[in-house]
Scaffold this motif. Sequence first.
Motif, PDB file in Angstrom:
ATOM      1  N   HIS A 175       0.825  -1.208   0.000  1.00 50.95           N
ATOM      2  CA  HIS A 175       0.000   0.000   0.000  1.00 50.95           C
ATOM      3  C   HIS A 175       0.862   1.261   0.000  1.00 50.95           C
ATOM      4  CE1 HIS A 175      -3.369  -2.652   0.649  1.00 50.95           C
ATOM      5  NE2 HIS A 175      -2.825  -3.118   1.770  1.00 50.95           N
ATOM      6  N   VAL A 176       1.943   1.238   0.770  1.00 49.61           N
ATOM      7  CA  VAL A 176       2.847   2.389   0.799  1.00 49.61           C
ATOM      8  C   VAL A 176       3.480   2.596  -0.568  1.00 49.61           C
ATOM      9  CG1 VAL A 176       5.008   3.264   1.776  1.00 49.61           C
ATOM     10  CG2 VAL A 176       3.305   2.224   3.272  1.00 49.61           C
ATOM     11  N   ALA A 177       3.959   1.507  -1.178  1.00 48.60           N
ATOM     12  CA  ALA A 177       4.608   1.612  -2.486  1.00 48.60           C
ATOM     13  C   ALA A 177       3.647   2.172  -3.533  1.00 48.60           C
ATOM     14  CB  ALA A 177       5.128   0.242  -2.925  1.00 48.60           C
ATOM     15  N   LEU A 178       2.426   1.667  -3.569  1.00 50.64           N
ATOM     16  CA  LEU A 178       1.455   2.150  -4.553  1.00 50.64           C
ATOM     17  C   LEU A 178       1.065   3.602  -4.292  1.00 50.64           C
ATOM     18  CD1 LEU A 178      -0.873  -0.969  -4.952  1.00 50.64           C
ATOM     19  CD2 LEU A 178       0.776  -0.072  -6.612  1.00 50.64           C
ATOM     20  N   THR A 179       0.948   3.984  -3.040  1.00 54.45           N
ATOM     21  CA  THR A 179       0.619   5.377  -2.714  1.00 54.45           C
ATOM     22  C   THR A 179       1.697   6.322  -3.241  1.00 54.45           C
ATOM     23  OG1 THR A 179      -0.617   4.734  -0.741  1.00 54.45           O
ATOM     24  CG2 THR A 179       0.176   7.002  -0.835  1.00 54.45           C
ATOM     25  N   VAL A 180       2.963   5.941  -3.042  1.00 58.48           N
ATOM     26  CA  VAL A 180       4.067   6.789  -3.497  1.00 58.48           C
ATOM     27  C   VAL A 180       4.069   6.922  -5.015  1.00 58.48           C
ATOM     28  CG1 VAL A 180       6.582   6.938  -3.677  1.00 58.48           C
ATOM     29  CG2 VAL A 180       5.523   6.384  -1.480  1.00 58.48           C
ATOM     30  N   VAL A 181       3.954   5.796  -5.719  1.00 55.25           N
ATOM     31  CA  VAL A 181       4.081   5.861  -7.178  1.00 55.25           C
ATOM     32  C   VAL A 181       2.870   6.530  -7.819  1.00 55.25           C
ATOM     33  CG1 VAL A 181       3.097   3.573  -7.672  1.00 55.25           C
ATOM     34  CG2 VAL A 181       4.779   4.557  -9.228  1.00 55.25           C
ATOM     35  N   LEU A 182       1.670   6.253  -7.325  1.00 50.94           N
ATOM     36  CA  LEU A 182       0.486   6.879  -7.911  1.00 50.94           C
ATOM     37  C   LEU A 182       0.424   8.368  -7.579  1.00 50.94           C
ATOM     38  CD1 LEU A 182      -2.163   4.065  -7.290  1.00 50.94           C
ATOM     39  CD2 LEU A 182      -1.029   4.672  -9.446  1.00 50.94           C
ATOM     40  N   GLY A 183       0.882   8.733  -6.383  1.00 53.35           N
ATOM     41  CA  GLY A 183       0.928  10.160  -6.030  1.00 53.35           C
ATOM     42  C   GLY A 183       1.915  10.922  -6.896  1.00 53.35           C
ATOM     43  N   THR A 184       3.087  10.323  -7.130  1.00 57.00           N
ATOM     44  CA  THR A 184       4.078  10.967  -7.997  1.00 57.00           C
ATOM     45  C   THR A 184       3.565  11.068  -9.427  1.00 57.00           C
ATOM     46  OG1 THR A 184       5.835  10.002  -6.626  1.00 57.00           O
ATOM     47  CG2 THR A 184       6.478  10.921  -8.744  1.00 57.00           C
ATOM     48  N   GLY A 185       2.912   9.996  -9.898  1.00 57.19           N
ATOM     49  CA  GLY A 185       2.350  10.033 -11.247  1.00 57.19           C
ATOM     50  C   GLY A 185       1.281  11.098 -11.403  1.00 57.19           C
ATOM     51  N   ALA A 186       0.460  11.295 -10.374  1.00 58.24           N
ATOM     52  CA  ALA A 186      -0.580  12.319 -10.435  1.00 58.24           C
ATOM     53  C   ALA A 186       0.032  13.719 -10.503  1.00 58.24           C
ATOM     54  CB  ALA A 186      -1.499  12.200  -9.223  1.00 58.24           C
ATOM     55  N   LEU A 187       1.090  13.944  -9.737  1.00 57.52           N
ATOM     56  CA  LEU A 187       1.745  15.257  -9.772  1.00 57.52           C
ATOM     57  C   LEU A 187       2.399  15.518 -11.127  1.00 57.52           C
ATOM     58  CD1 LEU A 187       3.283  15.582  -6.211  1.00 57.52           C
ATOM     59  CD2 LEU A 187       1.760  17.221  -7.325  1.00 57.52           C
ATOM     60  N   TRP A 188       3.015  14.493 -11.702  1.00 56.81           N
ATOM     61  CA  TRP A 188       3.581  14.664 -13.042  1.00 56.81           C
ATOM     62  C   TRP A 188       2.489  15.011 -14.047  1.00 56.81           C
ATOM     63  CZ3 TRP A 188       7.786  16.028 -15.214  1.00 56.81           C
ATOM     64  CH2 TRP A 188       9.032  15.693 -14.688  1.00 56.81           C
ATOM     65  N   ALA A 189       1.314  14.407 -13.882  1.00 55.53           N
ATOM     66  CA  ALA A 189       0.204  14.714 -14.801  1.00 55.53           C
ATOM     67  C   ALA A 189      -0.178  16.184 -14.717  1.00 55.53           C
ATOM     68  CB  ALA A 189      -0.995  13.826 -14.476  1.00 55.53           C
ATOM     69  N   VAL A 190      -0.232  16.730 -13.504  1.00 57.88           N
ATOM     70  CA  VAL A 190      -0.565  18.147 -13.330  1.00 57.88           C
ATOM     71  C   VAL A 190       0.508  19.032 -13.963  1.00 57.88           C
ATOM     72  CG1 VAL A 190      -0.941  19.982 -11.629  1.00 57.88           C
ATOM     73  CG2 VAL A 190      -1.904  17.699 -11.241  1.00 57.88           C
ATOM     74  N   VAL A 191       1.785  18.693 -13.731  1.00 59.32           N
ATOM     75  CA  VAL A 191       2.892  19.480 -14.277  1.00 59.32           C
ATOM     76  C   VAL A 191       2.869  19.447 -15.807  1.00 59.32           C
ATOM     77  CG1 VAL A 191       5.407  19.561 -14.498  1.00 59.32           C
ATOM     78  CG2 VAL A 191       4.364  19.272 -12.243  1.00 59.32           C
ATOM     79  N   LEU A 192       2.702  18.268 -16.380  1.00 57.23           N
ATOM     80  CA  LEU A 192       2.743  18.140 -17.838  1.00 57.23           C
ATOM     81  C   LEU A 192       1.516  18.767 -18.507  1.00 57.23           C
ATOM     82  CD1 LEU A 192       4.111  14.482 -18.142  1.00 57.23           C
ATOM     83  CD2 LEU A 192       5.376  16.622 -18.432  1.00 57.23           C
ATOM     84  N   ALA A 193       0.393  18.804 -17.794  1.00 56.89           N
ATOM     85  CA  ALA A 193      -0.833  19.367 -18.380  1.00 56.89           C
ATOM     86  C   ALA A 193      -0.987  20.858 -18.103  1.00 56.89           C
ATOM     87  CB  ALA A 193      -2.047  18.613 -17.832  1.00 56.89           C
ATOM     88  N   TRP A 194      -0.043  21.453 -17.404  1.00 56.83           N
ATOM     89  CA  TRP A 194      -0.171  22.870 -17.037  1.00 56.83           C
ATOM     90  C   TRP A 194      -0.230  23.742 -18.299  1.00 56.83           C
ATOM     91  CZ3 TRP A 194      -1.065  24.267 -12.096  1.00 56.83           C
ATOM     92  CH2 TRP A 194      -1.111  25.646 -11.824  1.00 56.83           C
ATOM     93  N   PRO A 195      -1.185  24.652 -18.379  1.00 52.67           N
ATOM     94  CA  PRO A 195      -1.320  25.498 -19.579  1.00 52.67           C
ATOM     95  C   PRO A 195      -0.032  26.264 -19.887  1.00 52.67           C
ATOM     96  CG  PRO A 195      -3.238  25.735 -18.156  1.00 52.67           C
ATOM     97  CD  PRO A 195      -2.240  24.921 -17.379  1.00 52.67           C
TER      98      PRO A 195
END
Length: 456
Positions: free
Chosen positions: A310-330
């Motif tokens: 659960h810890v491992a998945l939380t870390v990787v999915l959280g990092t992936g979500a932040l990258w999505a926000v950064v890459l999608a930033w206008p």
Amino acid sequence: MTTDPASPACQSAPLNRTPTASPPPGGRTAWAAWAVSVSVYFVAVIDRTSLGVAGLDAADRFGIGASALSTFAVLQMLIYACMQIPVGLLVDRFGPRTMLLLGATLLTLGQFGFAFSHSMTPALLSRALLSFGDAMIFVSVLRVVGPWFPARRNPLVAQLTGVVGSIGNLGTAAVLAPLLHSRGWTVTFGGTALLGVAVLLLVGLLLRETPEGARRPARCTAPGPRPRILPQIRTAWGEPGTRLGLWVHFTTGFMAASFAILWGIPYLVEGQGLSREKAAVLLAVLVLASMPCGPLLGQLIARRPGARTHVALTVVLGTGALWAVVLAWPGGHPPLWLLVVLMVAMGANGPASLIGLDYARATNPPERLGTASGIANMGGFLSTTVALLGIGLLLDAASPGGDYTPGTYRWAFCWLYVPMLLGVVMILRLHPRVARRAAEGTSVPVPGHRPAQQGK
């Protein structure tokens, strides 16, 4: 090249796991043995990540583009990954001290060669030599930890080992980057090579593999039947906990590793328009954030081993979500505060990847621990290789002339989601099986890990 438990000439004697052997002592002497061995890992991380702050300089020095530049890091990671099983077997046979000495020697020779390279071919060969040495270090340090510390302390000590690596990474960002631009290529890389000479002497003079009175790992050095290498690998791979460890390591560490090893500075300078000084500071934030994460995760996993996945998945999915926000930033230029948050999130990636090695340790007996750890440790370096190569190829495909824009980097960094999604799928497939085996008590019993609590 490893112990055959069935061989009369090579009887398997689990290290510090039998009633007749002295229990691991811990204490000052144990920490001293760890400190000597981890000093090699400290230097190895500096050498490994030194290209990350020198990527733009290497492109100018060797006259190469993004895909050719990525070849350095891809070669480095690929050699590291491919060497993990052979290294695990060699550690199981010859012991960690021998492997640390050999690894430190190859590291030093490779870094010296890189310091004096003026074209791509000798630089690649030097980097390959360095990678062979680097591949021998981490698994060897973990093998030193086993006989010196009680099993319940191993997750914490492994995370502290990762923290020392983070300090080495921080030294790369904070010291090597300004040194490179003030003193030049040869002085900078030659200086780091001298660190290798220092730790080589330290290990040769001071390191003891086991406490006094403890049993050494069984090694097939006496005459007898041919060592059974393939059965050793098959047995370690056949343990679902080993495979889960590989996929956890594969999924958690590669985003931060590919950023720190090669693409971080180019992304921040060319893709975000930051100065090299600000880019180096952000890279340092990533490293600093990893330092408290290591001990915190180590304590959490030691107390609640069932939370590992659960810890491992939380870390990787959280990092992936932040990258999505950064890459999608206008406009492709996210604010500085968001980049800082992303660096902090990626700081947890390295410590989370060590959960994979804890799975391998907790589900395998001591005589094949090096092999199992090597298999698990391959994961993150395979995914980092895929990420490094994919980003480089996409950058050149989107901008053949080498004029990389924020949009180019946005497109290329979307590649991160390919290894991430593959790893998450494999973790979700393996986790129920490992948890079921732990609940049934069919996994290898390891002191300090009660089956009812493992929940792997």
